[in-house]
Design a protein around this motif. Structure first.
Motif, mmCIF file in Angstrom:
data_model
loop_
_atom_site.group_PDB
_atom_site.id
_atom_site.type_symbol
_atom_site.label_atom_id
_atom_site.label_comp_id
_atom_site.label_asym_id
_atom_site.label_seq_id
_atom_site.Cartn_x
_atom_site.Cartn_y
_atom_site.Cartn_z
ATOM 1 N N ASP A 18 0.849 -1.193 0.000
ATOM 2 C CA ASP A 18 0.000 0.000 0.000
ATOM 3 C C ASP A 18 0.885 1.243 0.000
ATOM 4 O OD1 ASP A 18 -1.862 1.963 0.256
ATOM 5 O OD2 ASP A 18 -2.679 1.284 2.163
ATOM 6 N N GLY A 20 -0.415 4.408 -0.855
ATOM 7 C CA GLY A 20 -1.285 5.571 -0.939
ATOM 8 C C GLY A 20 -1.871 5.730 -2.331
ATOM 9 N N SER A 21 -1.009 5.908 -3.307
ATOM 10 C CA SER A 21 -1.466 6.081 -4.688
ATOM 11 C C SER A 21 -2.059 4.801 -5.262
ATOM 12 C CB SER A 21 -0.299 6.535 -5.572
ATOM 13 O OG SER A 21 0.740 5.566 -5.565
ATOM 14 N N GLU A 23 -4.331 2.957 -3.727
ATOM 15 C CA GLU A 23 -5.619 2.678 -3.078
ATOM 16 C C GLU A 23 -6.782 2.953 -4.020
ATOM 17 O OE1 GLU A 23 -5.450 5.024 0.449
ATOM 18 O OE2 GLU A 23 -3.905 3.795 1.393
ATOM 19 N N GLN A 54 -8.313 3.038 3.028
ATOM 20 C CA GLN A 54 -7.062 2.475 3.519
ATOM 21 C C GLN A 54 -7.279 1.309 4.473
ATOM 22 O OE1 GLN A 54 -4.509 4.837 6.200
ATOM 23 N NE2 GLN A 54 -2.837 4.456 4.758
#
Length: 269
Positions: A18, A20-21, A23, A54
């Protein structure tokens, strides 16, 4: 066994995918397949997919490669040539309990000499090591011409032979059970020595013949060379050759290349 498989996965990059981008339903096809959308797409620099909270992001879990037990038999029946009876397959984001959502694998050799089983890895990973290096190099030769004695009838060296090496086998013999290979699930060649390089003390003994006694120390000496190679094997950040991703070979890159080639010559005798 849990420490080498389950806990091994927990320490792997698969468990930490994971960023962030990622997700969203498109990036999740590789970064968290169980949350991915089959219809998600990427067009003209724009991701056409819904977000994934998240707290729901699961990373690359067991189910990415191992279908649920309750449908394995159905998958095997639909694909009689599937390796492990359908217990290993590529998830295609159409529902975990849907047998049609899995692409099975079979033993064999591609037209270029590589193993058909490697599709499981290449479904997400962009390049083979041998293709990035080019023909005539030791890595290329190993993957397309070296016959693996661990596979009945031989066959080319597979991704899993080094990156998911066998640390023990259970069953067989008087147990009446089929032989089951227990493999590392951290995908860390350096951490899994001596098994990952077939050095003395490993299960495979790839580099432990009557001509070659490839020790754990020998394998450790090759690790900087292997890390240097990986700089060019990824085309996406942060593994795209940028300075902060580079792992230097401590000035000994040439020596490690020479050592690897000499070992290959000896093993070919």
């Amino acid at each position: 066994m849990w420490q080498l498989t389950g806990s091994g996965w927990l320490a792997s990059r698969h468990a930490q995918s994971d960023h962030g981008s990622t997700e969203n339903g498109f990036c999740a096809k590789c970064h968290s397949p169980l949350q991915a959308s089959a219809s998600a797409a990427f067009n003209n620099g724009v991701v056409n997919a819904g977000p994934i909270p998240q707290q729901r992001f699961q990373a690359v879990t067991c189910a990415t490669c191992h279908p649920p037990d309750n449908i394995t038999a159905q998958i095997g029946a639909l694909n009689p040539d599937a390796i492990d009876g359908g217990a290993i397959a590529i998830y295609l984001w159409k529902g975990v309990n849907n047998p049609a959502s899995y692409q099975t694998l079979s033993t064999g050799v591609n037209a270029d000499g590589t193993s058909t089983e490697d599709l499981l890895c290449l479904n997400c990973h962009e390049q083979r090591h041998n293709f990035a290096e080019g023909k005539g190099t030791p890595m290329y030769d190993m993957m397309v011409t070296t016959h693996n004695h661990l596979i009945p009838g031989g066959g080319p060296v597979r991704c899993i032979d080094c990156h998911m090496s066998t640390y023990q086998s259970i069953g067989g013999g008087t147990t009446g059970l089929p032989v089951l290979e227990e493999r590392f699930h951290d995908w860390n060649v350096g951490a899994d020595l001596p098994y990952s390089c077939g050095a003395i003390g490993s299960v495979s003994n790839c580099h432990n013949s009557s001509y070659s006694k490839f020790t754990v120390t020998d394998a450790q000496n090759l690790i900087p060379y292997i890390k240097e190679q990986h700089i060019d094997w990824w085309s996406l950040p942060p593994f795209n050759g940028v300075a902060q991703a580079a792992v230097p070979a401590h000035g000994a890159l040439v020596e490690f290349k020479v050592l690897e080639r000499e070992i290959s010559k000896i093993d070919a005798m």
